[in-house]
Design a protein around this motif. Structure first.
Motif, PDB file in Angstrom:
ATOM      1  N   CYS A 121      24.924 -11.871   4.437  1.00  0.00           N
ATOM      2  CA  CYS A 121      24.634 -11.062   3.254  1.00  0.00           C
ATOM      3  C   CYS A 121      25.518 -11.550   1.980  1.00  0.00           C
ATOM      4  CB  CYS A 121      25.310  -9.725   3.407  1.00  0.00           C
ATOM      5  SG  CYS A 121      25.234  -8.366   2.106  1.00  0.00           S
TER       6      CYS A 121
ATOM      7  N   PRO B 181      25.032 -12.645  -2.440  1.00  0.00           N
ATOM      8  CA  PRO B 181      24.622 -11.856  -3.539  1.00  0.00           C
ATOM      9  C   PRO B 181      23.170 -11.864  -3.645  1.00  0.00           C
ATOM     10  CG  PRO B 181      26.617 -13.052  -4.120  1.00  0.00           C
ATOM     11  CD  PRO B 181      26.081 -13.494  -2.648  1.00  0.00           C
ATOM     12  N   ASP B 182      22.261 -10.950  -3.929  1.00  0.00           N
ATOM     13  CA  ASP B 182      22.500  -9.690  -4.537  1.00  0.00           C
ATOM     14  C   ASP B 182      22.927  -8.697  -3.571  1.00  0.00           C
ATOM     15  OD1 ASP B 182      20.115  -9.804  -3.203  1.00  0.00           O
ATOM     16  OD2 ASP B 182      19.246  -8.650  -4.884  1.00  0.00           O
ATOM     17  N   TYR B 183      23.688  -8.911  -2.354  1.00  0.00           N
ATOM     18  CA  TYR B 183      23.916  -7.851  -1.227  1.00  0.00           C
ATOM     19  C   TYR B 183      22.848  -7.226  -0.975  1.00  0.00           C
ATOM     20  CZ  TYR B 183      28.538  -9.885  -2.789  1.00  0.00           C
ATOM     21  OH  TYR B 183      29.621 -10.618  -2.940  1.00  0.00           O
ATOM     22  N   TYR B 184      21.885  -7.464  -0.288  1.00  0.00           N
ATOM     23  CA  TYR B 184      20.328  -6.543  -0.137  1.00  0.00           C
ATOM     24  C   TYR B 184      20.913  -5.293   0.556  1.00  0.00           C
ATOM     25  CZ  TYR B 184      15.715  -5.517   0.986  1.00  0.00           C
ATOM     26  OH  TYR B 184      14.618  -5.028   1.051  1.00  0.00           O
TER      27      TYR B 184
ATOM     28  N   THR C 274      20.002  -4.944   4.301  1.00  0.00           N
ATOM     29  CA  THR C 274      21.062  -5.733   5.174  1.00  0.00           C
ATOM     30  C   THR C 274      22.426  -4.832   5.246  1.00  0.00           C
ATOM     31  OG1 THR C 274      19.869  -7.735   4.487  1.00  0.00           O
ATOM     32  CG2 THR C 274      22.157  -8.048   5.561  1.00  0.00           C
ATOM     33  N   VAL C 275      22.826  -4.621   4.090  1.00  0.00           N
ATOM     34  CA  VAL C 275      24.118  -3.666   4.202  1.00  0.00           C
ATOM     35  C   VAL C 275      24.152  -2.443   5.034  1.00  0.00           C
ATOM     36  CG1 VAL C 275      25.683  -2.171   2.713  1.00  0.00           C
ATOM     37  CG2 VAL C 275      24.663  -4.491   1.773  1.00  0.00           C
TER      38      VAL C 275
ATOM     39  N   THR D 234      29.450 -13.913   4.761  1.00  0.00           N
ATOM     40  CA  THR D 234      29.183 -13.491   3.402  1.00  0.00           C
ATOM     41  C   THR D 234      30.071 -14.429   2.739  1.00  0.00           C
ATOM     42  OG1 THR D 234      29.286 -11.579   2.078  1.00  0.00           O
ATOM     43  CG2 THR D 234      30.872 -11.749   3.632  1.00  0.00           C
TER      44      THR D 234
ATOM     45  N   SER E 290      31.904  -8.160  -1.316  1.00  0.00           N
ATOM     46  CA  SER E 290      30.683  -7.987  -0.183  1.00  0.00           C
ATOM     47  C   SER E 290      30.975  -6.638   0.249  1.00  0.00           C
ATOM     48  CB  SER E 290      30.675  -8.916   1.002  1.00  0.00           C
ATOM     49  OG  SER E 290      29.560  -8.547   1.732  1.00  0.00           O
ATOM     50  N   PRO E 291      29.665  -5.719   0.375  1.00  0.00           N
ATOM     51  CA  PRO E 291      29.610  -4.376   0.946  1.00  0.00           C
ATOM     52  C   PRO E 291      29.668  -4.362   2.415  1.00  0.00           C
ATOM     53  CG  PRO E 291      27.647  -4.664  -0.179  1.00  0.00           C
ATOM     54  CD  PRO E 291      28.505  -6.014  -0.436  1.00  0.00           C
TER      55      PRO E 291
END
Length: 291
Positions: free
Chosen positions: A197, A199-202, A205-206, A223, A229-230
């Motif tokens: 994961c 950026p853009d931290y899809y 995926t999260v 990440t 990162s979330p």
């Protein structure tokens, strides 16, 4: 039904009962979660009975709760495609004219930036983490990689490397709704999930990482930032790969370095455990002997 489930809910809202409206309010406020939420979970979150939720489905002209989830998955998939196009996520903007006065110098600067990114990566590298990650892979019944876009190349590379040492894995393209949802039943307590994961931290995926946590999977995250990162709070172990680049959304230099080094750590650890069983690839190769 309206063109999508959100429009349908808004259209039917005035004719709904008070409790049905509370369900509708929840769904409109968080449509992303509805693609994954079970009937029991929605009942608990909205504080209404499962029967009331099923009545709400009927009010929306749906036969059952599974149809409701299907419509939200369809909505999420279509919305994601629209956002990708609107935000031009796959379109690389032209290089500013002022940067083109000296193209050789521009590319030289980019080379230095790549070099600095890798220097940062190696300066922060913890080889013990790589061996911990190798243990997680070896101890899992199978490994599921979740990624999209450029990160998908890293996932495919790692899956191929696992295959060469006889370990099972699959790759989920989180941008492909069918690819994601068809693999969700494989998430369980013996599975290792590896979200990649950057950026853009899809979102999907999260969400896959979030689902893995709810299914009690172990999670190994790759990440760029433990702070930003979330997926970071949901992972049992993080492998960090700086990804800043001026030309594209991410550079894969450090991500591929992670993949290479993790593959090496995995082979070292597997050899140390003295695995003697033939790999599937080796057994398959024997089919061609004397043919």
């Amino acid at each position: 039904m309206g063109s999508n489930i959100v429009e349908t809910i808004r259209q039917k809202y005035p004719t709904m009962t008070r409790k049905q409206k509370s369900i509708a309010d929840f769904m409109l406020a968080d449509p992303d979660s509805m693609a994954f939420m079970t009937l029991k979970e929605l009942s608990e979150k909205t504080n209404v009975s499962e029967t009331t939720i099923l009545h709400a489905c009927t009010a929306l002209e749906l036969s059952n709760y599974n149809e409701l989830k299907y419509e939200f998955r369809k909505y999420l998939n279509e919305r994601t495609k629209t956002e990708v196009q609107q935000q031009n996520l796959y379109v690389i903007g032209a290089v500013p004219e002022y940067e083109l006065n000296d193209k050789v110098q521009l590319l030289t600067d980019i080379c230095h930036e790549e070099h600095n990114t890798l220097n940062l990566f190696f300066s922060q590298l913890n080889t013990n983490s790589l061996f911990q990650a190798a243990h997680m892979i070896l101890d899992a019944s199978s490994t599921i990689f979740c990624a999209r876009g450029a990160s998908l190349q890293v996932a495919n590379f790692l899956s191929m490397r696992l295959a060469t040492v006889g370990l099972p894995s699959i790759v989920i393209d989180t941008e492909n709704n069918d690819s994601l949802h068809s693999k969700l039943p494989l998430f369980n307590g013996s599975t290792l999930v590896v979200p990649i994961c950057l950026p853009d931290y899809y979102l999907m995926t999260v969400k896959a990482c979030e689902f893995a946590r709810k299914r009690h999977c172990r999670i190994l995250g790759i990440t760029d930032s433990a702070k930003l990162s979330p997926i970071a709070p949901m992972c049992d172990l993080l492998l960090l790969a700086p990804s800043n680049t001026r030309m594209f959304l991410n550079t894969l230099s450090s991500s591929m370095a992670v993949a290479n080094l993790l593959s090496s750590a995995l082979n070292i650890e597997k050899s140390a455990r003295r695995y003697t069983k033939s790999t599937a690839s080796e057994e398959f190769s024997r089919l061609f002997i004397n043919n």
